[in-house]
Design an enzyme around this catalytic site. Structure first.
Site, PDB file in Angstrom:
ATOM      1  N   MET A  71      38.866  78.285  72.672  1.00 20.66           N
ATOM      2  CA  MET A  71      40.607  78.742  71.628  1.00 20.66           C
ATOM      3  C   MET A  71      39.915  78.210  70.085  1.00 20.66           C
ATOM      4  O   MET A  71      39.749  76.135  70.349  1.00 20.66           O
ATOM      5  CB  MET A  71      41.317  77.309  71.992  1.00 20.66           C
ATOM      6  CG  MET A  71      42.963  78.220  71.614  1.00 20.66           C
ATOM      7  SD  MET A  71      43.099  77.902  70.048  1.00 20.66           S
ATOM      8  CE  MET A  71      43.948  76.528  69.417  1.00 20.66           C
ATOM      9  N   PRO A  72      40.418  78.688  69.337  1.00 18.38           N
ATOM     10  CA  PRO A  72      40.753  80.196  69.182  1.00 18.38           C
ATOM     11  C   PRO A  72      38.876  80.623  69.334  1.00 18.38           C
ATOM     12  O   PRO A  72      37.943  79.998  69.154  1.00 18.38           O
ATOM     13  CB  PRO A  72      41.246  80.379  67.957  1.00 18.38           C
ATOM     14  CG  PRO A  72      40.611  78.825  66.873  1.00 18.38           C
ATOM     15  CD  PRO A  72      40.463  78.186  68.111  1.00 18.38           C
ATOM     16  N   HIS A  73      38.926  82.090  69.399  1.00  9.98           N
ATOM     17  CA  HIS A  73      37.846  82.971  68.745  1.00  9.98           C
ATOM     18  C   HIS A  73      38.345  83.555  67.372  1.00  9.98           C
ATOM     19  O   HIS A  73      39.275  84.465  67.829  1.00  9.98           O
ATOM     20  CB  HIS A  73      38.021  83.893  69.951  1.00  9.98           C
ATOM     21  CG  HIS A  73      36.817  84.613  69.879  1.00  9.98           C
ATOM     22  ND1 HIS A  73      35.019  84.623  69.840  1.00  9.98           N
ATOM     23  CD2 HIS A  73      36.395  86.017  69.481  1.00  9.98           C
ATOM     24  CE1 HIS A  73      34.756  85.461  70.021  1.00  9.98           C
ATOM     25  NE2 HIS A  73      35.663  86.923  69.288  1.00  9.98           N
TER      26      HIS A  73
END
Length: 73
Positions: free
Chosen positions: A1-3
């Site tokens: 997290m995050p992408h």
């Protein structure tokens, strides 16, 4: 997290893509408190002549209410 998935026109060099990914990573780390290892970035190039059909019509327009930064075109 995050992408984060970045789509852009063709023609960006690998060096430019690396710098973009580094700066996006730094901003995400700064504002989320997540470590660098938690961040992933993908960069895809799309030809300008198919941008509207492949990106705008399929991903941007149907999700306009979810965009925190909307395009000006």
């Amino acid at each position: 997290m995050p992408h984060v998935n970045v789509k852009m026109y063709l023609g960006t060099s690998e060096e430019q893509k690396e710098k973009i990914a580094q700066e996006i990573t730094a901003v995400i780390m700064k504002h989320t408190g997540k470590p660098e290892a938690a961040v992933s970035i993908a960069i895809s190039e799309v030809a300008e002549d198919v941008w509207m059909q492949q990106v705008y019509d399929k991903e941007i327009k149907p999700n306009m209410e979810k965009l925190y930064k909307k395009p000006g075109y």
